[in-house]
Design an enzyme around this catalytic site. Structure first.
Site, PDB file in Angstrom:
ATOM      1  N   CYS C 130       0.838  -1.199   0.000  1.00  0.00           N
ATOM      2  CA  CYS C 130       0.000   0.000   0.000  1.00  0.00           C
ATOM      3  C   CYS C 130       0.877   1.254   0.000  1.00  0.00           C
ATOM      4  O   CYS C 130       1.664   1.474   0.909  1.00  0.00           O
ATOM      5  CB  CYS C 130      -0.915   0.040   1.214  1.00  0.00           C
ATOM      6  SG  CYS C 130      -1.954   1.523   1.198  1.00  0.00           S
ATOM      7  N   GLY C 265     -10.236  -4.048 -10.451  1.00  0.00           N
ATOM      8  CA  GLY C 265     -10.254  -2.958  -9.482  1.00  0.00           C
ATOM      9  C   GLY C 265     -11.062  -1.770  -9.952  1.00  0.00           C
ATOM     10  O   GLY C 265     -12.300  -1.786  -9.954  1.00  0.00           O
TER      11      GLY C 265
HETATM   12  C1  LIG Z   1      -9.662   3.516  -4.340  1.00  0.00           C
HETATM   13  C2  LIG Z   1      -8.740   2.350  -4.243  1.00  0.00           C
HETATM   14  C3  LIG Z   1      -8.506   1.730  -2.999  1.00  0.00           C
HETATM   15  C4  LIG Z   1      -7.646   0.651  -2.899  1.00  0.00           C
HETATM   16  N1  LIG Z   1      -7.453   0.043  -1.681  1.00  0.00           N
HETATM   17  C5  LIG Z   1      -6.662  -1.065  -1.589  1.00  0.00           C
HETATM   18  C6  LIG Z   1      -6.520  -1.766  -0.383  1.00  0.00           C
HETATM   19  O1  LIG Z   1      -7.117  -1.438   0.638  1.00  0.00           O
HETATM   20  N2  LIG Z   1      -5.678  -2.846  -0.342  1.00  0.00           N
HETATM   21  C7  LIG Z   1      -5.012  -3.266  -1.455  1.00  0.00           C
HETATM   22  O2  LIG Z   1      -4.271  -4.236  -1.408  1.00  0.00           O
HETATM   23  N3  LIG Z   1      -5.148  -2.628  -2.637  1.00  0.00           N
HETATM   24  C8  LIG Z   1      -5.949  -1.535  -2.726  1.00  0.00           C
HETATM   25  N4  LIG Z   1      -6.094  -0.901  -3.940  1.00  0.00           N
HETATM   26  C9  LIG Z   1      -5.376  -1.404  -5.108  1.00  0.00           C
HETATM   27  C10 LIG Z   1      -6.239  -2.328  -5.961  1.00  0.00           C
HETATM   28  O3  LIG Z   1      -6.644  -3.447  -5.225  1.00  0.00           O
HETATM   29  C11 LIG Z   1      -5.470  -2.761  -7.219  1.00  0.00           C
HETATM   30  O4  LIG Z   1      -4.300  -3.426  -6.814  1.00  0.00           O
HETATM   31  C12 LIG Z   1      -5.092  -1.596  -8.094  1.00  0.00           C
HETATM   32  O5  LIG Z   1      -6.110  -0.640  -8.117  1.00  0.00           O
HETATM   33  C13 LIG Z   1      -4.748  -2.005  -9.534  1.00  0.00           C
HETATM   34  O6  LIG Z   1      -5.828  -2.594 -10.193  1.00  0.00           O
HETATM   35  P1  LIG Z   1      -6.855  -1.768 -11.141  1.00  0.00           P
HETATM   36  O7  LIG Z   1      -6.040  -0.999 -12.111  1.00  0.00           O
HETATM   37  O8  LIG Z   1      -7.741  -2.810 -11.731  1.00  0.00           O
HETATM   38  O9  LIG Z   1      -7.614  -0.850 -10.223  1.00  0.00           O
HETATM   39  C14 LIG Z   1      -6.969   0.186  -4.045  1.00  0.00           C
HETATM   40  C15 LIG Z   1      -7.208   0.791  -5.283  1.00  0.00           C
HETATM   41  C16 LIG Z   1      -8.082   1.849  -5.401  1.00  0.00           C
HETATM   42  C17 LIG Z   1      -8.301   2.476  -6.748  1.00  0.00           C
END
Ligand SMILES: Cc1cc2nc3c(=O)[nH]c(=O)nc-3n(C[C@H](O)[C@H](O)[C@H](O)COP(=O)(O)O)c2cc1C
Ligand SMILES: Cc1cc2nc3c(=O)[nH]c(=O)nc-3n(C[C@H](O)[C@H](O)[C@H](O)COP(=O)(O)OP(=O)(O)OC[C@H]3O[C@@H](n4cnc5c(N)ncnc54)[C@H](O)[C@@H]3O)c2cc1C
Ligand SMILES: Cc1cc2nc3c(=O)[nH]c(=O)nc-3n(C[C@H](O)[C@H](O)[C@H](O)COP(=O)(O)OP(=O)(O)OC[C@H]3O[C@@H](n4cnc5c(N)ncnc54)[C@H](O)[C@@H]3O)c2cc1C
Ligand SMILES: Cc1cc2nc3c(=O)[nH]c(=O)nc-3n(C[C@H](O)[C@H](O)[C@H](O)COP(=O)(O)O)c2cc1C
Ligand code: FES
Ligand code: FES
Lengths: 303, 258, 303, 258
Positions: C130, C265
């Site tokens: 994170c 995500g």
């Molecule tokens: C608003 C938001 C909150 C997120 N919170 C977490 C989280 O609490 N824990 C985590 O491991 N990843 C978190 N992520 C990361 C996502 O799980 C993911 O790894 C990342 O967004 C990439 O994938 P995507 O491009 O499909 O969104 C968060 C992403 C976003 C956009």
């Protein structure tokens, strides 16, 4: 009208807008579109000691507001450069900078020595961050000891402005920047492309002949901007920022984050006149904000 | 003429069939000396998936009206958005780009071979060739009858020969199956543009017939004017840029396995 | 109809489509839009030992086909989770996975032990990546020794499926993947967000309250895909791929590159029903290509 | 009603002035029980710079025709593209979202305060409030005369009071400079939506007058339905999501420095 000039070590730039290596040919390709001399400086395409054919086609893949390239430093080598390209680019009154590439320290040194002899080349940009070659390239830019070594050795043989171009494919880019600064770099430029990949789901094959390639364009701007900001806080030498810049607003964001100048890469493909528009836009911005000079925004991000 | 980047006004956008559109464009500067085979590179607005410009052959030039046309086949979002452009809207275009076909000599007999949307550059070529007293034949290949477009227009400049993959119009088969490509016709030159497999087959035939043959390649391009080095093809003299050193190549210069 | 099921260690997924932590709430927010049980699995939002308020507003910036977030793991802590959220999510018949976060090794361990007691939680995803918290978080995921240590310690107290979620903000992600595999990770998931930044040129201030944030969305797909490909070649455990997936084609690309399953995500924000569409799209693709099962595409990229 | 994601048909798109558009939408499902203050989240197509959905208040609901309207002010490419939408096109909309204003009681006297496009949610609120026998006053603030829209429509539901920053219509000044906000009027409740500084000023006045006051916030949103946690505002009970726990808040619950 605001004063747009900035300094990168000994280089006097009439404005902070340069072009990024590999996206501007040797400048002459743009003569039909813009007055190249109106730019702060131009970075010629990556040069190596010997002729290189580059990678096989396909070398390009379009991605979400970005592109992958795998050109692999295709160029005719330094002899050809000195004989055929240098005479042409010498006509430019703007700063002309050569992007220097090697697979070994020795190649970097030899190439630098050759470029050092060329009067009209104001500076070199040491590319230790090309992701598209099998040997050397990014390997130098992703390891602190190697980045230090190549900078130190090249510094010994070069007394004009030495810019080192950093790879974004690292855990801690500020650390690499500090390392090359300590070895005598007069400036750092960043970012080169991010190592990426594209797959064709229908053919189930990689799109690029080299499987992976370098990602550039607006998609990478948020990461590049963060890196420029981190590096600008870590080093004292001027920072040249790039990565996805396509508008004056983008350029100003990089300058606020700490870039003394910017380079425009992929945007040149979409709009061969964008550099001129960006210069105008920066000027308008400064005037509108009643700022007297470009230096009034460099690193002036308010926390 | 000198390369330009400018806003061109759309004079007409005509839907020719299910997926082909003829877009007529008018620049504010004077058109001169556009070589058949040259192309333009167009910025597509309002398409999040279309980041780079899209290249299109110059289909035909009307120096009198100072307009030129492009032929657009819809294959993805970029061409789809272009197909929706309306009269009086403008397009941001870089042009003219690349090198055209080499000019045939007066009295020669040439065959223009177009497959699919590869027929695009052939209209200007046919017109210019006829103008200088060349005997022009045009061989058009398509999948099916409904894919054949502009046949009448081509017939102004020479005899038109047709093939379809499914036999619904003209000869049943590929362009190389057409009698016009057999040895008895003795063309001085073939000029070809179309899908890669078709161009390879034509090149093979040309070699066998010892006929001069030029092909127009459609490699993926990022810039279109020789700076990105993404569009290369292998030649006898190493990698060459399709956008500036092509798109037209003599098959003898290409490293094709034929 | 092709068999969509895949296995991640002991987890049986009815299809390879899961949701990414922090983008799917606790699932229940999607009950109005989709049948959550139709998914291969869901990742609940990041949980910590203690209640966290998260970062100040603004926490979000829109970028070129992407977004930056700086939520900072806002959540009510594990007690609240066990009491109020667990009973609700236990109703789901699909795999429910908790995303586990700590600022210290001890916190990771304690939190894991608490989750271990929950019968209906099939696995944990150890978030060592994170970018939006001051302590811990990405620091664990960008250092091999730290990644090893936290994995080793958590492994000792957890015997269900342990997924470790990797950070893309590293020089060599395959190395980190191998390190956590060696310490007992049953699977690795990647990528978390890329550290990025946005600046408002008019106000000359960072857009996010935290200055930097995590980049997600289509913009990052080419880099994420490259990393998944590199990691899949480096480890033997199943890889869960994510980063910018918004369509079935995207998901298939990740699977060809070596992902046994994918997480969706940011795309959930644009289309709360996208996961269901992606499952359908994968099924159609397999049928069209006359492939009998999802495993026929996993790692099947042809070179 | 239950949250939906669906394609709504555009029934009308009316340009109200230089930068405001009234877009009427018809779902295929039945509209029921839409609370004033709730909002919708719209996918904008064909805009490379508009990645996320764009939230808009539900401006007015016509249960009889099963349509509702949104009021769109063009400020960037997303709203610009929406302003170009034409009759019979569809929009991909997630709705209804958020919690509305708390319902006034029969016989109460309320003041609806809208600044700029913040007037958007007030039409539905005015209509519903009048329906249940509430005395409605509407105070609209704008920069200049030409920015005032929908004044006649509002006057169906109560007395309309106007201010302009430049004095070209109504009282010269901000909404808080209007006499209707002075102590002598004794409203039971203020309901306010507009730019942040305006809402702060109104909240301050409400506190001074000890009048109940609700404001509708417009925090930047990524999802709009409570999963991203990006849209938070500080309240007495910690960070709350504006999209699901708002957008309407009682000013007493907010941590505003007023
Ligand atoms: C608003 C938001 C909150 C997120 N919170 C977490 C989280 O609490 N824990 C985590 O491991 N990843 C978190 N992520 C990361 C996502 O799980 C993911 O790894 C990342 O967004 C990439 O994938 P995507 O491009 O499909 O969104 C968060 C992403 C976003 C956009
Ligand atoms: C010099 C040149 C001249 C051309 N002339 C014409 C013309 O006159 N008329 C015309 O309709 N088209 C022409 N093309 C092809 C045209 O540029 C592409 O069809 C167009 O770029 C596709 O854009 P899109 O966004 O619609 O499709 P995309 O969504 O980008 O692609 C759709 C599909 O087409 C494939 N594709 C796209 N571009 C190419 C390409 N260059 N080569 C092979 N496959 C490709 C993609 O891989 C994908 O499968 C020419 C191309 C070149 C290089
Ligand atoms: C709950 C809610 C209800 C809303 N109701 C309405 C409505 O009924 N009618 C209406 O016209 N607008 C409304 N808005 C605002 C509307 O969503 C934005 O104007 C729109 O998203 C801008 O999109 P754009 O692409 O045109 O502008 P962009 O290009 O995204 O932005 C243009 C400028 O506006 C600023 N901006 C964008 N969104 C916001 C925001 N949410 N808060 C503050 N500044 C912002 C940007 O920072 C930028 O300076 C509402 C917002 C919310 C959160
Ligand atoms: C086609 C292409 C070729 C490039 N060649 C070089 C090169 O030879 N040397 C170099 O240092 N960088 C090279 N780059 C990287 C750019 O100079 C620049 O660092 C990168 O593209 C990021 O900037 P941008 O997003 O503005 O394009 C190349 C980039 C592209 C797209
Ligand atoms: S497309 Fe850039 S060099 Fe040809
Ligand atoms: S916008 Fe995502 S939680 Fe409110």
């Amino acid at each position: 009208m605001a004063d747009l000039s900035v300094k990168i070590h000994k280089l006097e730039l009439k404005n902070p807008v340069m072009t990024a290596s590999g996206t501007f040919g040797n400048g002459v390709e743009f003569d039909d579109f813009i007055d190249v001399n109106a730019l702060g400086g131009i970075l010629l395409k990556g040069t190596t000691l010997h002729h290189r054919e580059g990678n096989d086609y396909p070398r390009m893949a379009e991605t979400a507001l970005g592109m992958l390239n795998a050109v692999g430093l295709q160029n005719k080598g330094v002899d050809y450069f000195c004989k055929h390209i240098y005479p042409i680019v010498s006509k430019y009154s703007t700063n002309v900078i050569v992007n220097v590439n090697g697979s070994t320290i020795e190649e970097y040194i030899e190439l630098t020595q050759r470029i050092n002899e060329l009067e009209h080349i104001a500076a070199i940009e040491l590319n230790i961050s090309c992701p598209n070659v099998k040997e050397g390239g990014m390997a130098f830019g992703t390891s602190c000891p190697m980045a230090e070594q190549v900078t130190r050795e090249v510094r010994k043989v070069y007394d004009k402005t030495l810019i080192v171009k950093l790879s974004p494919n690292v855990t801690n880019i500020a650390e690499i920047a500090k390392a090359v600064e300590a070895q005598g770099a007069d400036s750092v430029s960043l970012v080169n492309t991010f190592l990426g990949m594209a797959v064709n789901a229908e053919t189930r094959k990689p799109v690029l002949s080299t499987i992976t390639g370098g990602l550039s364009g607006p998609a990478i701007k948020p990461i590049a901007l963060r890196m420029v900001w981190q590096v600008a806080q870590a080093v004292k030498v001027p920072v040249i920022g790039m990565g996805g810049i396509a508008s004056a607003t983008d350029a100003i964001e990089f300058m606020l984050a700490g870039a003394s100048a910017v380079q425009i890469g992929t945007a040149n493909f979409n709009d061969p006149q964008c550099t001129i528009k960006i210069i105008k836009g920066i000027e308008e911005y400064l005037d509108r904000h009643k700022l007297l000079s470009a230096s009034d925004i460099i690193g002036k991000l308010q926390m | 003429m000198k390369k330009q980047v400018c806003d061109l006004t759309v004079i007409n956008n005509t839907r020719l069939n299910h997926d082909n559109y003829l877009i007529e464009l008018k620049p504010s500067i004077k058109l001169e000396n556009i070589q058949p085979g040259q192309f333009v590179n167009i910025q597509v607005k309002d398409s999040p998936t279309t980041f780079l410009r899209r290249p299109f052959s110059i289909h035909d030039v009307n120096y009198y009206n100072n307009t030129f046309a492009i032929l657009v086949k819809t294959v993805g979002d970029g061409t789809f958005k272009l197909s929706k452009i309306e009269k009086n809207e403008t397009l941001d275009v870089v042009f003219p780009l690349g090198n055209g076909f080499s000019e045939p000599s007066k009295g020669e007999k040439i065959l223009l071979i177009g497959g699919g949307v590869g027929i695009a550059p052939m209209m200007h070529m046919a017109r210019e060739s006829k103008n200088i007293g060349v005997e022009v034949h045009i061989l058009l290949g398509a999948r099916s009858e409904s894919d054949h477009i502009l046949v009448n227009e081509f017939s102004q400049f020479g005899q038109v020969h047709l093939t379809t993959d499914d036999g619904t119009l003209g000869i049943h088969g590929f362009v190389t199956d057409h009698d016009i490509m057999s040895s008895k016709w003795k063309f001085d030159r073939f000029y070809c543009c179309g899908p890669d497999p078709m161009m390879h087959a034509v090149a093979k035939r040309a070699k066998a017939l010892k006929t001069e043959c030029e092909v127009s390649l459609e490699n993926m391009m990022a810039c279109g004017f020789g700076v990105c080095l993404c569009c290369v093809t292998k030649t006898n003299e190493g990698n060459k840029c399709v956008c500036t050193e092509g798109p037209v190549f003599n098959i003898n210069d290409l490293e094709w396995q034929i």
